[in-house]
Design a protein around this motif. Structure first.
Motif, short mmCIF file in Angstrom:
data_model
loop_
_atom_site.label_atom_id
_atom_site.label_comp_id
_atom_site.label_asym_id
_atom_site.label_seq_id
_atom_site.Cartn_x
_atom_site.Cartn_y
_atom_site.Cartn_z
N LEU A 85 -68.30 -23.27 9.95
CA LEU A 85 -67.43 -24.39 10.38
C LEU A 85 -66.81 -25.08 9.17
O LEU A 85 -67.52 -25.50 8.24
N VAL A 87 -63.13 -27.67 8.19
CA VAL A 87 -61.83 -28.28 8.51
C VAL A 87 -61.19 -28.71 7.18
O VAL A 87 -61.88 -29.27 6.31
N GLY A 93 -61.52 -35.92 10.51
CA GLY A 93 -61.60 -37.20 11.20
C GLY A 93 -60.68 -37.30 12.41
O GLY A 93 -60.48 -38.39 12.95
N GLY A 95 -60.99 -35.06 15.10
CA GLY A 95 -61.59 -34.38 16.24
C GLY A 95 -61.46 -32.87 16.19
O GLY A 95 -61.81 -32.18 17.16
N GLY A 97 -63.05 -30.71 14.07
CA GLY A 97 -64.39 -30.14 13.98
C GLY A 97 -65.04 -30.07 15.35
O GLY A 97 -65.60 -29.05 15.75
N GLN A 98 -64.90 -31.16 16.07
CA GLN A 98 -65.44 -31.21 17.43
C GLN A 98 -64.82 -30.13 18.32
O GLN A 98 -65.53 -29.43 19.05
N ASN A 124 -75.55 -33.02 4.24
CA ASN A 124 -74.23 -32.96 4.87
C ASN A 124 -74.17 -33.91 6.07
O ASN A 124 -74.15 -33.48 7.23
#
Ligand code: COA
Length: 164
Positions: A85, A87, A93, A95, A97-98, A124
């Motif tokens: 994962l 970004v 910040g 969303g 990653g979500q 992390n």
């Protein structure tokens, strides 16, 4: 901002190589593989990775800006892994990653895995907070990365998937 998650197809090795090398360079502390190792991978390695690991890319305003992959475990068919994962710093910040985590959860659910597992470096905090919000819980298992990253300790987290 226009964001979409795309699953890479098997002929998109160049796209995978480009974003993965960028991720390894940007966040070496987050991944076991080193940039130096990956930059020397032959084309067959990227091809094999695409075949074995479902790969999702976040495309932000037409630019590849994040990635995540799923993996399976030959020794335990009930388990899937969330790996790689990342970004792009400019796109954090928001969303993304979500959204990438949700793509892997959807993949694992559709493949009927019972659990989704990941390893995250102890320090992390942004990643740990994000995984916790998505429902992952620490299993208590830890491991130290192999050299040259043996100063990094990772914690395992698991998400139980509802199979049915
Ligand atoms: C960890 C990482 C993937 C998170 O990616 P991200 O896209 O920033 O994650 P999200 O935006 O979904 O969530 C992160 C934050 O944004 C917030 N956020 C979510 N949606 C938002 C929105 N629409 N607008 C503003 N903020 C939002 C979240 O609440 C969260 O805030 P907080 O952690 O400060 O409380 C990214 O920091 C990264 O690539 N780090 C380096 C590589 C890495 O560590 N990978 C994980 C390896 S295990």
């Amino acid at each position: 901002m226009k964001m979409e998650i795309q699953r890479l197809s098997l002929d998109e090795c160049a796209r995978l190589r480009s974003i993965r090398l960028t991720a390894l360079q940007d966040a070496p502390q987050a991944f076991e593989t080193t940039f130096q190792t990956a930059v020397a991978f032959p084309p067959e390695s990227w091809q094999r990775q695409l075949q074995n690991l479902p790969t999702f890319i976040a495309v932000v305003d037409g630019v590849d800006s994040g990635m995540v992959r799923g993996a399976s475990n030959p020794d335990d068919p009930s388990l899937a892994y969330l790996i790689s994962l990342w970004v792009a710093p400019k796109a954090r910040g928001l969303g993304i990653g979500q959204a990438l985590i949700e793509a892997v959860i959807a993949w694992a659910g559709s493949e009927k895995y019972a659990r989704l597992v990941l390893d995250v470096a102890e320090e992390n905090e942004p990643a740990i907070a994000l995984y916790t919000r998505k429902g992952f819980k620490p299993t208590g298992q830890t491991r130290t990365l192999p050299p040259p990253k043996d100063h990094i300790k990772e914690h395992e987290m698991v998400l139980e998937l509802s199979v049915g």
